[in-house]
Design an enzyme around this catalytic site. Sequence first.
Site: not given
Ligand code: MRU
Length: 359
Positions: A52-54, A89, A201, A242, A252-253
């Site tokens: 996960r993570g962008a 996603r 997370q 993201d 973002n999250k």
């Molecule tokens: O749903 P996730 O855990 O993939 O969400 C991740 C985030 O929101 C991060 O803050 C974002 O991807 C930045 S990652 C460097």
Amino acid sequence: MKINGQHYRSVWPIGEDAFGIIDQTKLPHEFATLTLRNAEAAAHAIITMQTRGAPLIGAVGAYGLALAVREDSSDEHLTKVHDMLAETRPTAINLRWALKRMRDALLNQPHDKRAALAWKEAAAIADEDVAMSEAIGKNGLKIIREIAAKKPGKTVNILTHCNAGWLATVDYGTALAPIYLAHDDGIPLHVWVDETRPRNQGASLTAFELGSHGVHHTILADNAGGHYMQAGQVDMVIVGTDRVTANGDVANKIGTYLKALAAKDNDVPFYVALPSSTIDWTLENGRDIPIEERSQDEVLKMSGRLPDGSVAMVEIAAPGSGAANPGFDVTPARLVTGLITERGTCAATPEGLRSLFPK
Ligand code: MRU
């Protein structure tokens, strides 16, 4: 990043017909890795958030597509798998960016060369992500140094939301990269880690990362950040993102927006760290960013370790209640102090972004 003294990236090639990832659904209780051998396995890992993570899902998508090209290098197959992976996603633009880059690099190439080219391109995407994260770290370090200089000898308190560290990128991280460099530089630091419900997370991944690197940190219930800002115990906020639109709006999250509002009200600088692969130049503002709606189970249930050491999922809500679960929110550009990129830090405005990325 190092785990038990061994250097890892969050995605790595295994020969030329498989690649490895860290199974993030097992953290922080267990450090386990997975070997993925085809695009379907890559898609499954992204959907289930084993990875996960962008920026990281961009690199994993690229490796997944490269494996598909080994099986069948036709344009039809390439496009079919590209679209399948892109659907996994919706919010992080890095996934689409990486898949498009792969497809563009392959479509006009001879079929017998495509498999090797695809593997090389996926590796380049991963390597470039590491370089961008490191540069973000150096640019963010300058800001932390300035804050530290204003309170000599005192601890710099930084609040972060979700996980934007090396687990969310190929290495270093975005929001956490400046923190790691500042810590290594000897700046006294303390990080407030939002737990980041519903998937936690922050509590499970960011706290694991910071702890592994020896960075002093405290996990906060998501609702507590505003209180500590009012009390003067937050010097800055840094989060990842993201997707950033051309006007500087930031997805973002879920929960990031509330932290930005609290930061604005308390004159706490609110920075967003991102590689340029996170900028969506096609969207003028954040209203058009697709927001992922995730399973209500993530809100109604929680997983954790039991006293006997086993990990279990427990129900935490009144039986029969439903839940809504948007995965992300959009922070308007006006609440963002600056965007920290691999090319430097700019204002969250169209002009600011164009000053660093003229084309
Ligand atoms: O749903 P996730 O855990 O993939 O969400 C991740 C985030 O929101 C991060 O803050 C974002 O991807 C930045 S990652 C460097």
